[in-house]
Every structure is written in C-alpha cells, then in structure tokens.
Design an enzyme around this catalytic site. Sequence first.
Site, PDB file in Angstrom:
ATOM      1  N   PRO A  16       0.851  -1.201   0.000  1.00  0.00           N
ATOM      2  CA  PRO A  16       0.000   0.000   0.000  1.00  0.00           C
ATOM      3  C   PRO A  16       0.882   1.245   0.000  1.00  0.00           C
ATOM      4  CG  PRO A  16       0.103  -0.966   2.207  1.00  0.00           C
ATOM      5  CD  PRO A  16       0.831  -1.898   1.283  1.00  0.00           C
ATOM      6  N   MET A  17       0.561   2.198  -0.864  1.00  0.00           N
ATOM      7  CA  MET A  17       1.303   3.463  -0.863  1.00  0.00           C
ATOM      8  C   MET A  17       0.336   4.614  -1.108  1.00  0.00           C
ATOM      9  SD  MET A  17       4.925   2.575  -2.658  1.00  0.00           S
ATOM     10  CE  MET A  17       4.209   1.450  -3.837  1.00  0.00           C
ATOM     11  N   GLN A  71      -6.876  -1.483   2.977  1.00  0.00           N
ATOM     12  CA  GLN A  71      -6.213  -1.134   4.239  1.00  0.00           C
ATOM     13  C   GLN A  71      -6.938   0.028   4.927  1.00  0.00           C
ATOM     14  OE1 GLN A  71      -2.398   1.115   4.802  1.00  0.00           O
ATOM     15  NE2 GLN A  71      -1.659  -0.831   5.580  1.00  0.00           N
ATOM     16  N   CYS A 101       1.946   3.496   9.918  1.00  0.00           N
ATOM     17  CA  CYS A 101       2.095   4.876   9.457  1.00  0.00           C
ATOM     18  C   CYS A 101       2.703   5.747  10.558  1.00  0.00           C
ATOM     19  CB  CYS A 101       0.752   5.444   9.012  1.00  0.00           C
ATOM     20  SG  CYS A 101       0.939   7.087   8.308  1.00  0.00           S
ATOM     21  N   LYS A 140      -0.503  -4.724   9.156  1.00  0.00           N
ATOM     22  CA  LYS A 140       0.801  -4.305   8.632  1.00  0.00           C
ATOM     23  C   LYS A 140       1.439  -3.379   9.658  1.00  0.00           C
ATOM     24  CE  LYS A 140       3.151  -2.449   4.561  1.00  0.00           C
ATOM     25  NZ  LYS A 140       3.497  -1.045   4.876  1.00  0.00           N
ATOM     26  N   GLY A 202      10.307  -4.008   2.577  1.00  0.00           N
ATOM     27  CA  GLY A 202      11.383  -3.038   2.724  1.00  0.00           C
ATOM     28  C   GLY A 202      12.572  -3.279   1.834  1.00  0.00           C
ATOM     29  N   ASP A 203      12.842  -2.293   0.979  1.00  0.00           N
ATOM     30  CA  ASP A 203      14.095  -2.184   0.225  1.00  0.00           C
ATOM     31  C   ASP A 203      14.291  -3.220  -0.882  1.00  0.00           C
ATOM     32  OD1 ASP A 203      14.563  -0.175   2.070  1.00  0.00           O
ATOM     33  OD2 ASP A 203      15.747  -1.465   3.390  1.00  0.00           O
ATOM     34  N   GLY A 223       7.129  -1.947  -2.473  1.00  0.00           N
ATOM     35  CA  GLY A 223       6.577  -0.601  -2.545  1.00  0.00           C
ATOM     36  C   GLY A 223       7.276   0.228  -3.601  1.00  0.00           C
ATOM     37  N   ARG A 224       8.314   0.937  -3.181  1.00  0.00           N
ATOM     38  CA  ARG A 224       8.978   1.879  -4.087  1.00  0.00           C
ATOM     39  C   ARG A 224       9.550   1.193  -5.326  1.00  0.00           C
ATOM     40  NH1 ARG A 224      12.218   4.321   0.831  1.00  0.00           N
ATOM     41  NH2 ARG A 224      12.160   2.079   1.283  1.00  0.00           N
TER      42      ARG A 224
HETATM   43  C1  LIG Z   1       4.763   7.072  -0.872  1.00  0.00           C
HETATM   44  C2  LIG Z   1       4.544   5.966   0.132  1.00  0.00           C
HETATM   45  C3  LIG Z   1       3.287   5.804   0.695  1.00  0.00           C
HETATM   46  C4  LIG Z   1       3.064   4.768   1.626  1.00  0.00           C
HETATM   47  N1  LIG Z   1       1.799   4.577   2.120  1.00  0.00           N
HETATM   48  C5  LIG Z   1       1.545   3.520   2.936  1.00  0.00           C
HETATM   49  C6  LIG Z   1       0.223   3.232   3.370  1.00  0.00           C
HETATM   50  O1  LIG Z   1      -0.752   3.915   3.016  1.00  0.00           O
HETATM   51  N2  LIG Z   1       0.061   2.158   4.204  1.00  0.00           N
HETATM   52  C7  LIG Z   1       1.104   1.367   4.601  1.00  0.00           C
HETATM   53  O2  LIG Z   1       0.906   0.412   5.342  1.00  0.00           O
HETATM   54  N3  LIG Z   1       2.357   1.601   4.182  1.00  0.00           N
HETATM   55  C8  LIG Z   1       2.598   2.644   3.357  1.00  0.00           C
HETATM   56  N4  LIG Z   1       3.865   2.850   2.892  1.00  0.00           N
HETATM   57  C9  LIG Z   1       4.933   1.891   3.263  1.00  0.00           C
HETATM   58  C10 LIG Z   1       5.086   0.812   2.184  1.00  0.00           C
HETATM   59  O3  LIG Z   1       3.943  -0.007   2.094  1.00  0.00           O
HETATM   60  C11 LIG Z   1       6.315  -0.090   2.454  1.00  0.00           C
HETATM   61  O4  LIG Z   1       6.093  -0.850   3.621  1.00  0.00           O
HETATM   62  C12 LIG Z   1       7.607   0.714   2.613  1.00  0.00           C
HETATM   63  O5  LIG Z   1       7.714   1.698   1.606  1.00  0.00           O
HETATM   64  C13 LIG Z   1       8.850  -0.188   2.551  1.00  0.00           C
HETATM   65  O6  LIG Z   1       8.874  -0.947   1.389  1.00  0.00           O
HETATM   66  P1  LIG Z   1       9.709  -0.524   0.049  1.00  0.00           P
HETATM   67  O7  LIG Z   1      11.140  -0.332   0.466  1.00  0.00           O
HETATM   68  O8  LIG Z   1       9.490  -1.693  -0.869  1.00  0.00           O
HETATM   69  O9  LIG Z   1       9.121   0.768  -0.450  1.00  0.00           O
HETATM   70  C14 LIG Z   1       4.111   3.903   2.000  1.00  0.00           C
HETATM   71  C15 LIG Z   1       5.382   4.092   1.429  1.00  0.00           C
HETATM   72  C16 LIG Z   1       5.607   5.091   0.500  1.00  0.00           C
HETATM   73  C17 LIG Z   1       6.980   5.246  -0.115  1.00  0.00           C
END
Ligand SMILES: Cc1cc2nc3c(=O)[nH]c(=O)nc-3n(C[C@H](O)[C@H](O)[C@H](O)COP(=O)(O)O)c2cc1C
Length: 356
Positions: A16-17, A71, A101, A140, A202-203, A223-224
């Site tokens: 989720p982002m 979510q 969050c 989460k 993460g990452d 995510g990213r």
């Molecule tokens: C722009 C952005 C928005 C995010 N929004 C949420 C969210 O709404 N709910 C949530 O549980 N995590 C949120 N996250 C966290 C991501 O789901 C993820 O756990 C975190 O970015 C680490 O994973 P990654 O390194 O693959 O990005 C967000 C992350 C980013 C970068």
Amino acid sequence: MKIGNVTLPSPFVVAPMAGMTDTAFRRLVKRHGGCGLVVTEMVSSEGLVRGIDRTLEYAEYTEEERPVSIQIFGGDPEKMAAAAQIVEGMGANIVDINMGCPVPKIAKHNAGCSLMREPEHAATVVNAMAKAVSIPVTVKMRAGWNDASRNAPELARRVQDAGAAAVTIHGRTAAQSYTGLADWDLVSRVAEQLTIPVLGSGDCVEPQQIVERMGSVSGVLVGRGVLRNPWILAQAADLAAGRPVRTVTLAERGQFLLDYIGLLVDERLGEVAGFRHVAPVAGSLDARAAAPARGRERWVINKVRALMSWYSKGLDGGSQLRVRVNAAESLRQLHEIIDEFFFAAGTTGDMVVLSA
Ligand SMILES: Cc1cc2nc3c(=O)[nH]c(=O)nc-3n(C[C@H](O)[C@H](O)[C@H](O)COP(=O)(O)O)c2cc1C
C-alpha cells in the site's frame, strides 16, 4: 500461499502506498503478471463509517485486481470493526489494519504506528474486527515505534492470538521513517515464531532481492520498487520459476505511462454498473461523479508527476525528464514529453537497465 481462506496466486504483493497505488496503477501492474495481491492506499475507518466521500475513493477497486486487500486506519475498536464490515460489504477479499504509518497526523489519533505503543489495545482492535467479519483481518506493522521499542515480535504474537490471519512487517521503526535499512533479520525471527503467514516489506528494488527474501517469509510486499519498475513482480516470478527474466524496452515503459494516463482520464466515465467497487457515501449527493474537464486534467497531471518522481529514477536522463514533467501544464504537453523521451526514433527497441 493462503491468507485465511484466500488463496494468493503468487506471494509477491503490491504494497500500500498512499497517493501512489490507486486502482489504475494497480490494474496496470497486475496486467504485467507476477502479482498475487494488491493492497489499497490506506483509508480512514472514521471516513468509511461516516460515509465522507473525500477519502473514500482510496478504498475503491475493480474486479481485475482480485484478490484485493483494503487497508484501513484508526484506533477505536468499535469503529474499526464497523469499517471492516463496510470493507466486507464492498466485496474485498481481505481487510488490513495500518499499524505502520509514522505520520503525526495519523499517529496522534492513536492510529497507524502508535498502535504499536499499546500492544494490548492493538490486540483489542484486531479482535473486534475479527469477530465482526468473516474475511481475513491482517495487520501491517513496523519493527517498532523507535529503537528502544522494537516490539514487532511481541505484537505479532498478540495480534495472531487476537485473530489476525497474517502479519506484514516493514523492518524499520516509525522513528526511522524511510531512513536506514529494513531489518529483515527481525522479520525472519517473527516468521519463525508465528503460525500464520508473515510477509516482509522493505528495500526490494531488484527482482533478485524479492526472491532471496522469500527464503524466510511467506510473501514479500514491494513498494517503491514497483513505482520505479512496475514489471518487478513479473520479473521476480520469472526468476522464481527458473525462466529467463523478461526485459523491458524504453517504449514499453513509455506505453505504461500512456496507459496510466488513459485510465485516469477515463476514470468513472462510461463505466458499466459494478465495474468499480465503491464505499457507501452518506447523503444523496455523490461528489465522486466526474470532475469538470479542467479539474480532471490538473488531477491527472499531478498524478503523473507524483509517479514520475519514482518512475524516472535510474533512467538515463531521468532527472531532466522529471523537470520537464513537473513543468508540463497540459495533457498535450505531457504526451509530447513522453513521446520524445520514450518513443524517439531509434530508441524504441532499447532495453532499459535501471541504474542503482
Ligand atoms: C509514498 C509511500 C506511501 C506509503 N503509504 C503507505 C500506506 O498507506 N500504508 C502502509 O501500510 N504503508 C505505506 N507505505 C509503506 C510501504 O507499504 C512499504 O512498507 C515501505 O515503503 C517499505 O517498502 P519498500 O522499500 O518496498 O518501499 C508507503 C510508502 C511510500 C513510499
């Protein structure tokens, strides 16, 4: 992989982002393959229960995205249970609780990651929701609130006992926000202890990293890495199956953006009844109906700008592309920029290698 009674076709998940992973983006990622589950942007339990429409569109999804997890965030057990019932009524496969969050606006309302500071209360929220719905309730969370309180192992056990069907851990603390590195050792330790599926986050920005992480968890949320490379889950699936990893041309990357713009421009226009699953809105006036053309154009441009800040990373000439997209004032300009960058003569067949 199964979460409760929901079978995931793949253990690779779109994380989720907020502001990024809208239904249009999720549909496009899903079409490229390898994706076992999508999670919506977080939506307020309060907003769902009161039927306030400004935030409710975050919960929307389409059939194509299934299985879908919606979510929600909030700290009040009764409201979270009522919101879970609304999510179930919307036909979602899973309801996920945001306990990660770190943003003060959310955390100060006893929601998001601040629930990790009150494990007993967090378990009460999970329990109230699990009793209220028959779809799986998942959580989460982060590694903890700060370095002095890395309590994900303890909290994960508690929410499992309270009825959670799966737990995802983003291995950073709220205090870390997005700095440092995710602690995958901690994620693995939790996975060893629990009987329900534990997913890690993460990452992971390369398909190999996703596959490697699968050694210690039931699933990986990306995510990213998906914002930068929407094919990453399909590439991870290729790797996991021992197939050659698909390559992505510059033209295909350009087409993804055009498809995204197309879906956003057409959003809600001429959709057949039932195409879009929406949350119930209080009152008779639904402000989600089509926006005026000019407002819509601005909205689409802003969405593409937001995606571009990630999508252009690692691309040769990516920073100039970002600057140009940020200066675009119309969809026509946006199309011209995309045409020039991604479809210019002689480059359309180029394979894109993203640099770190
Ligand atoms: C722009 C952005 C928005 C995010 N929004 C949420 C969210 O709404 N709910 C949530 O549980 N995590 C949120 N996250 C966290 C991501 O789901 C993820 O756990 C975190 O970015 C680490 O994973 P990654 O390194 O693959 O990005 C967000 C992350 C980013 C970068």
